[in-house]
Write a protein that holds these residues in place. Sequence first.
Motif, PDB file in Angstrom:
ATOM      1  N   LEU A 242      -4.346  -4.130  -1.493  1.00 38.71           N
ATOM      2  CA  LEU A 242      -5.010  -5.362  -1.062  1.00 38.71           C
ATOM      3  C   LEU A 242      -5.702  -5.175   0.291  1.00 38.71           C
ATOM      4  O   LEU A 242      -6.830  -5.651   0.498  1.00 38.71           O
ATOM      5  CB  LEU A 242      -4.006  -6.514  -0.985  1.00 38.71           C
ATOM      6  N   HIS A 243      -5.050  -4.467   1.196  1.00 39.29           N
ATOM      7  CA  HIS A 243      -5.611  -4.205   2.527  1.00 39.29           C
ATOM      8  C   HIS A 243      -6.917  -3.410   2.428  1.00 39.29           C
ATOM      9  O   HIS A 243      -7.935  -3.775   3.038  1.00 39.29           O
ATOM     10  CB  HIS A 243      -4.579  -3.443   3.361  1.00 39.29           C
TER      11      HIS A 243
ATOM     12  N   GLN B 105      -5.114  -6.584 -11.846  1.00 34.55           N
ATOM     13  CA  GLN B 105      -6.259  -7.259 -11.227  1.00 34.55           C
ATOM     14  C   GLN B 105      -6.488  -6.722  -9.811  1.00 34.55           C
ATOM     15  O   GLN B 105      -7.627  -6.503  -9.399  1.00 34.55           O
ATOM     16  CB  GLN B 105      -6.054  -8.777 -11.193  1.00 34.55           C
ATOM     17  N   ALA B 106      -5.413  -6.488  -9.064  1.00 35.30           N
ATOM     18  CA  ALA B 106      -5.541  -5.938  -7.709  1.00 35.30           C
ATOM     19  C   ALA B 106      -6.187  -4.552  -7.752  1.00 35.30           C
ATOM     20  O   ALA B 106      -7.059  -4.238  -6.935  1.00 35.30           O
ATOM     21  CB  ALA B 106      -4.176  -5.883  -7.024  1.00 35.30           C
ATOM     22  N   VAL B 107      -5.756  -3.728  -8.699  1.00 38.22           N
ATOM     23  CA  VAL B 107      -6.323  -2.377  -8.845  1.00 38.22           C
ATOM     24  C   VAL B 107      -7.792  -2.471  -9.266  1.00 38.22           C
ATOM     25  O   VAL B 107      -8.652  -1.766  -8.717  1.00 38.22           O
ATOM     26  CB  VAL B 107      -5.496  -1.532  -9.846  1.00 38.22           C
ATOM     27  N   ASN B 108      -8.075  -3.335 -10.232  1.00 41.14           N
ATOM     28  CA  ASN B 108      -9.467  -3.501 -10.679  1.00 41.14           C
ATOM     29  C   ASN B 108     -10.364  -3.971  -9.539  1.00 41.14           C
ATOM     30  O   ASN B 108     -11.492  -3.492  -9.395  1.00 41.14           O
ATOM     31  CB  ASN B 108      -9.541  -4.487 -11.844  1.00 41.14           C
ATOM     32  N   THR B 109      -9.867  -4.878  -8.712  1.00 39.56           N
ATOM     33  CA  THR B 109     -10.637  -5.350  -7.563  1.00 39.56           C
ATOM     34  C   THR B 109     -10.881  -4.212  -6.578  1.00 39.56           C
ATOM     35  O   THR B 109     -11.996  -4.057  -6.055  1.00 39.56           O
ATOM     36  CB  THR B 109      -9.914  -6.527  -6.869  1.00 39.56           C
ATOM     37  N   LEU B 110      -9.851  -3.414  -6.330  1.00 37.78           N
ATOM     38  CA  LEU B 110      -9.991  -2.262  -5.437  1.00 37.78           C
ATOM     39  C   LEU B 110     -11.153  -1.379  -5.887  1.00 37.78           C
ATOM     40  O   LEU B 110     -12.027  -1.023  -5.086  1.00 37.78           O
ATOM     41  CB  LEU B 110      -8.696  -1.445  -5.423  1.00 37.78           C
ATOM     42  N   PHE B 111     -11.186  -1.044  -7.162  1.00 40.03           N
ATOM     43  CA  PHE B 111     -12.228  -0.147  -7.652  1.00 40.03           C
ATOM     44  C   PHE B 111     -13.584  -0.828  -7.736  1.00 40.03           C
ATOM     45  O   PHE B 111     -14.599  -0.208  -7.414  1.00 40.03           O
ATOM     46  CB  PHE B 111     -11.818   0.481  -8.983  1.00 40.03           C
TER      47      PHE B 111
END
Length: 164
Positions: free
Chosen positions: A54-55, A96-102
Motif C-alpha cells: 500500500l505504501h 486488489q492491493a496487488v493489482n493496484t500496485l502493478f
Amino acid sequence: MNTECLHIAAGIKSTFEGTGWYGDSLEVILQGVTAGQAHAHPVANAHSIWELVLHVSVWAQAAVDALSGVPIGKYPWPPERDFPPVADFSEAAWQQAVNTLFSVHREFWQAIEKFEDRRLEEKVPGRSYSFYQLFLGWSQHAVYHAGQIALLKKEFSSLDTRQR
C-alpha cells in the motif's frame, strides 16, 4: 528525444515485471503470498507485506499525479497516508492491493516513457527537486521496499521449515 526517460522507465518496469538486475521483480516476489501472510508481522516492529504494498502504491500515485502537475504533499505525510491501514483482510482485498500496485506502476513508467528528456531538470510540483531526481529516487525506493518484502516472504519459509 527521450532516450534517458526510456532507460529510466525500463529500470522501473524491471523492478515490477520481468527481471531486475538486482534479482527478482516484485511480480515474482509476490507470487504465492496469501492475504494471511501479507497481513502478518513476522518481524517485530516492521511493516507487513501488505502495508509495504500500500505504501509503495500511494507514493507511486503521488508521482503519477506530479507528472500531471499535481503537487506532492508536504513530507512527512500523516502516517495513515504514508502507510495506509489495511481495513479488509480478505484474499479479494489483498489481490486488489496487488493489482493496484502493478496498475499504478504501469501508469507511472508509461508516463515516464512519454516524458521528454529536456524536462528532466524541471522541478516536481510541490518539491524542491527535479523530475530526474524523482524518477531515480523512485526506482531506489521501489527496490528498497521490494527487498523488504522479499525478506518478509523468506521469513514465512523459515517458519515453515522450523515447524516441521
